[in-house]
Write a protein that holds these residues in place. Structure first.
Motif, PDB file in Angstrom:
ATOM      1  N   ILE A   1     -58.198  24.735-104.826  1.00 21.83           N
ATOM      2  CA  ILE A   1     -57.182  25.780-104.920  1.00 21.83           C
ATOM      3  C   ILE A   1     -56.955  26.363-103.536  1.00 21.83           C
ATOM      4  O   ILE A   1     -57.909  26.722-102.834  1.00 21.83           O
ATOM      5  CB  ILE A   1     -57.645  26.895-105.890  1.00 21.83           C
ATOM      6  N   PHE A   2     -55.702  26.452-103.159  1.00 19.06           N
ATOM      7  CA  PHE A   2     -55.288  27.088-101.906  1.00 19.06           C
ATOM      8  C   PHE A   2     -54.361  28.216-102.322  1.00 19.06           C
ATOM      9  O   PHE A   2     -53.292  27.971-102.876  1.00 19.06           O
ATOM     10  CB  PHE A   2     -54.586  26.066-101.007  1.00 19.06           C
ATOM     11  N   ASP A   3     -54.780  29.476-102.103  1.00 18.12           N
ATOM     12  CA  ASP A   3     -53.982  30.590-102.609  1.00 18.12           C
ATOM     13  C   ASP A   3     -52.961  31.090-101.589  1.00 18.12           C
ATOM     14  O   ASP A   3     -52.939  30.637-100.439  1.00 18.12           O
ATOM     15  CB  ASP A   3     -54.877  31.704-103.161  1.00 18.12           C
ATOM     16  N   GLN A   4     -52.126  32.030-102.016  1.00 19.39           N
ATOM     17  CA  GLN A   4     -51.045  32.538-101.171  1.00 19.39           C
ATOM     18  C   GLN A   4     -51.573  33.301 -99.954  1.00 19.39           C
ATOM     19  O   GLN A   4     -50.836  33.518 -98.995  1.00 19.39           O
ATOM     20  CB  GLN A   4     -50.076  33.416-101.982  1.00 19.39           C
ATOM     21  N   ASN A   5     -52.855  33.694 -99.968  1.00 20.83           N
ATOM     22  CA  ASN A   5     -53.471  34.370 -98.823  1.00 20.83           C
ATOM     23  C   ASN A   5     -54.234  33.399 -97.921  1.00 20.83           C
ATOM     24  O   ASN A   5     -55.022  33.810 -97.085  1.00 20.83           O
ATOM     25  CB  ASN A   5     -54.421  35.474 -99.317  1.00 20.83           C
ATOM     26  N   ASN A   6     -54.007  32.107 -98.138  1.00 26.08           N
ATOM     27  CA  ASN A   6     -54.613  31.030 -97.338  1.00 26.08           C
ATOM     28  C   ASN A   6     -56.125  30.909 -97.526  1.00 26.08           C
ATOM     29  O   ASN A   6     -56.833  30.433 -96.642  1.00 26.08           O
ATOM     30  CB  ASN A   6     -54.264  31.158 -95.853  1.00 26.08           C
ATOM     31  N   ASN A   7     -56.611  31.335 -98.684  1.00 27.78           N
ATOM     32  CA  ASN A   7     -58.013  31.126 -99.032  1.00 27.78           C
ATOM     33  C   ASN A   7     -58.120  29.788 -99.747  1.00 27.78           C
ATOM     34  O   ASN A   7     -57.237  29.409-100.518  1.00 27.78           O
ATOM     35  CB  ASN A   7     -58.511  32.252 -99.945  1.00 27.78           C
ATOM     36  N   PHE A   8     -59.214  29.091 -99.513  1.00 26.45           N
ATOM     37  CA  PHE A   8     -59.415  27.740-100.026  1.00 26.45           C
ATOM     38  C   PHE A   8     -60.671  27.726-100.885  1.00 26.45           C
ATOM     39  O   PHE A   8     -61.730  28.207-100.451  1.00 26.45           O
ATOM     40  CB  PHE A   8     -59.539  26.789 -98.832  1.00 26.45           C
ATOM     41  N   PHE A   9     -60.561  27.208-102.116  1.00 25.83           N
ATOM     42  CA  PHE A   9     -61.667  27.212-103.075  1.00 25.83           C
ATOM     43  C   PHE A   9     -61.853  25.834-103.692  1.00 25.83           C
ATOM     44  O   PHE A   9     -60.910  25.053-103.779  1.00 25.83           O
ATOM     45  CB  PHE A   9     -61.379  28.195-104.225  1.00 25.83           C
ATOM     46  N   VAL A  10     -63.071  25.579-104.184  1.00 26.56           N
ATOM     47  CA  VAL A  10     -63.371  24.383-104.960  1.00 26.56           C
ATOM     48  C   VAL A  10     -64.035  24.820-106.258  1.00 26.56           C
ATOM     49  O   VAL A  10     -64.811  25.785-106.276  1.00 26.56           O
ATOM     50  CB  VAL A  10     -64.279  23.396-104.196  1.00 26.56           C
ATOM     51  N   ILE A  11     -63.701  24.112-107.335  1.00 22.98           N
ATOM     52  CA  ILE A  11     -64.351  24.311-108.631  1.00 22.98           C
ATOM     53  C   ILE A  11     -64.789  22.944-109.125  1.00 22.98           C
ATOM     54  O   ILE A  11     -63.968  22.027-109.241  1.00 22.98           O
ATOM     55  CB  ILE A  11     -63.389  24.940-109.659  1.00 22.98           C
ATOM     56  N   ASP A  12     -66.072  22.788-109.400  1.00 21.18           N
ATOM     57  CA  ASP A  12     -66.564  21.553-110.003  1.00 21.18           C
ATOM     58  C   ASP A  12     -66.139  21.549-111.471  1.00 21.18           C
ATOM     59  O   ASP A  12     -66.283  22.553-112.175  1.00 21.18           O
ATOM     60  CB  ASP A  12     -68.088  21.460-109.899  1.00 21.18           C
ATOM     61  N   LEU A  13     -65.590  20.440-111.938  1.00 22.56           N
ATOM     62  CA  LEU A  13     -65.064  20.340-113.296  1.00 22.56           C
ATOM     63  C   LEU A  13     -66.067  19.664-114.226  1.00 22.56           C
ATOM     64  O   LEU A  13     -65.722  18.748-114.961  1.00 22.56           O
ATOM     65  CB  LEU A  13     -63.720  19.596-113.283  1.00 22.56           C
ATOM     66  N   ASN A  14     -67.308  20.122-114.166  1.00 25.40           N
ATOM     67  CA  ASN A  14     -68.381  19.573-114.999  1.00 25.40           C
ATOM     68  C   ASN A  14     -68.579  18.077-114.734  1.00 25.40           C
ATOM     69  O   ASN A  14     -68.735  17.279-115.648  1.00 25.40           O
ATOM     70  CB  ASN A  14     -68.123  19.851-116.491  1.00 25.40           C
ATOM     71  N   SER A  15     -68.549  17.728-113.460  1.00 31.19           N
ATOM     72  CA  SER A  15     -68.694  16.328-113.062  1.00 31.19           C
ATOM     73  C   SER A  15     -70.111  15.834-113.323  1.00 31.19           C
ATOM     74  O   SER A  15     -71.060  16.613-113.341  1.00 31.19           O
ATOM     75  CB  SER A  15     -68.364  16.165-111.573  1.00 31.19           C
ATOM     76  N   SER A  16     -70.242  14.533-113.531  1.00 33.77           N
ATOM     77  CA  SER A  16     -71.552  13.930-113.806  1.00 33.77           C
ATOM     78  C   SER A  16     -72.493  14.028-112.609  1.00 33.77           C
ATOM     79  O   SER A  16     -73.673  14.343-112.754  1.00 33.77           O
ATOM     80  CB  SER A  16     -71.395  12.456-114.180  1.00 33.77           C
TER      81      SER A  16
END
Length: 122
Positions: free
Chosen positions: A56-71
């Motif tokens: 996710i790259f938000d409108q304030n230029n912050n960058f995030f990652v979310i693990d989607l329950n990966s193996s």
């Protein structure tokens, strides 16, 4: 993050660039990375889950990652992150999909040679 230029990223494996992409500053965007063809960025590698992680790259230029329950997990600075929780990413961080020797996110994709892809017809 520099507001005047796109945030250019890539994924590498064994020192070779698999794919590169960019986010536009001030423009919120989300992408899913995984082995599934339903992912916005598809990486055909057995260590990657069908839908492995969301970026996710938000409108304030912050960058995030979310693990989607990966193996095999997502690793930020050599520590496995908790699934479903957003983690902020900086250009100095090391992020890997799967183990720390898996697929790595890089902030300088043009510094890597593109990997050769073997395509077979069925």
């Amino acid at each position: 993050m520099n507001n005047s230029m796109n945030l250019r990223l890539g994924f590498i494996s064994e020192g070779k660039l698999l794919v590169k992409f960019a986010f536009v500053p001030g423009q919120a965007s989300e992408i899913v990375v995984g082995r599934s063809s339903n992912s916005q960025i598809c990486i055909n590698n057995n260590v990657i889950s069908g839908q492995h992680a969301q970026f996710i790259f938000d409108q304030n230029n912050n960058f995030f990652v979310i693990d989607l329950n990966s193996s095999n997990g997502t690793f930020l600075n050599d520590k496995r992150i908790e699934s479903g929780v957003p983690y902020g990413i900086q250009s100095t961080d090391r992020l890997c999909l799967s183990s720390n020797s898996g697929i790595e996110l890089v902030f300088n994709p043009d510094s890597y040679q593109m990997a050769k892809v073997n395509r077979q017809s069925i």
